[in-house]
Design an enzyme around this catalytic site. Sequence first.
Site, PDB file in Angstrom:
ATOM      1  N   ASP A  78       0.848  -1.186   0.000  1.00 34.29           N
ATOM      2  CA  ASP A  78       0.000   0.000   0.000  1.00 34.29           C
ATOM      3  C   ASP A  78       0.887   1.240   0.000  1.00 34.29           C
ATOM      4  O   ASP A  78       1.896   1.290   0.707  1.00 34.29           O
ATOM      5  CB  ASP A  78      -0.894  -0.012   1.243  1.00 34.29           C
ATOM      6  N   ASN A  86      -2.809  13.241  -5.123  1.00 34.98           N
ATOM      7  CA  ASN A  86      -4.036  13.616  -5.835  1.00 34.98           C
ATOM      8  C   ASN A  86      -4.573  14.961  -5.357  1.00 34.98           C
ATOM      9  O   ASN A  86      -5.032  15.784  -6.150  1.00 34.98           O
ATOM     10  CB  ASN A  86      -5.102  12.535  -5.647  1.00 34.98           C
ATOM     11  N   HIS A  91      -5.330  14.151 -10.416  1.00 39.80           N
ATOM     12  CA  HIS A  91      -5.288  12.717 -10.747  1.00 39.80           C
ATOM     13  C   HIS A  91      -4.263  12.394 -11.837  1.00 39.80           C
ATOM     14  O   HIS A  91      -3.845  11.235 -11.950  1.00 39.80           O
ATOM     15  CB  HIS A  91      -6.681  12.245 -11.169  1.00 39.80           C
ATOM     16  N   ASP A  95      -2.016   9.187 -11.413  1.00 34.78           N
ATOM     17  CA  ASP A  95      -1.899   8.127 -12.421  1.00 34.78           C
ATOM     18  C   ASP A  95      -0.439   7.863 -12.780  1.00 34.78           C
ATOM     19  O   ASP A  95      -0.033   6.710 -12.969  1.00 34.78           O
ATOM     20  CB  ASP A  95      -2.674   8.506 -13.683  1.00 34.78           C
ATOM     21  N   ASP A 121      -4.606   2.633  -4.638  1.00 39.25           N
ATOM     22  CA  ASP A 121      -3.154   2.543  -4.479  1.00 39.25           C
ATOM     23  C   ASP A 121      -2.770   1.260  -3.752  1.00 39.25           C
ATOM     24  O   ASP A 121      -1.745   1.199  -3.070  1.00 39.25           O
ATOM     25  CB  ASP A 121      -2.612   3.768  -3.735  1.00 39.25           C
ATOM     26  N   ARG A 139      13.373  -8.373  -2.173  1.00 39.51           N
ATOM     27  CA  ARG A 139      12.728  -7.797  -3.350  1.00 39.51           C
ATOM     28  C   ARG A 139      11.708  -6.722  -2.951  1.00 39.51           C
ATOM     29  O   ARG A 139      11.623  -5.669  -3.589  1.00 39.51           O
ATOM     30  CB  ARG A 139      12.071  -8.904  -4.177  1.00 39.51           C
TER      31      ARG A 139
END
Length: 208
Positions: A78, A86, A91, A95, A121, A139
């Site tokens: 998250d 935003n 937006h 994006d 998200d 990772r």
Amino acid sequence: LDGGKVINVEQRIMDDGSILTMFRDVTLERYEEDRIKIMALRDGLTGLANRRSFDAQIEDALKMYYAHETPFLLAFIDLDDFKTVNDTHGHGAGDAVLKYVANCLEKHIRETDVAIRLGGDEFAIIFHETNDEELVVQRLNKIIKEIKDIDELAGYSINIGASAGLARCPQDGVDALSLMETADKALYSAKDMGKGQVYCLGLAPYFT
């Protein structure tokens, strides 16, 4: 056929016993069918697998476990402070961040693993056929670091982070609901402890 052409062949037996064979080129029809199937399993913005694909992928991983005791790991990821992007830049900037994060996920996973955008998200990774927790944490930490290091995207100043929660099959469950709940709890534990880290319930946090 060679070159990818698809021909539909239909035969009918006529009243006089002869056989009528009809050939129809359905290449474009099949291509469109395949394209629609792929689109149904892909997130339109990032190109990652979507929630529908996630449900199928985790069930496939569980079938492998039931059949061959093949372990796997599930990570929920998250973004931290994504809402401010935003709210501050709109937006378009949001994006751009989501696309960047998707690239980060795909960059740091193996070919056998699957990166998913669950929505908003929220992301997930299914690390198929492994119980190598150390490798997976490495990772995930690389992903978190790369996201944290973003300072500019598409002309916007960006300051975000990411946190991750990890669930293990079979240690944390052998069904989708248990694994998802465990990964979700671990994710929010990572956030509660200061964000920017990987957490697995019952184990020490893994800081970047």
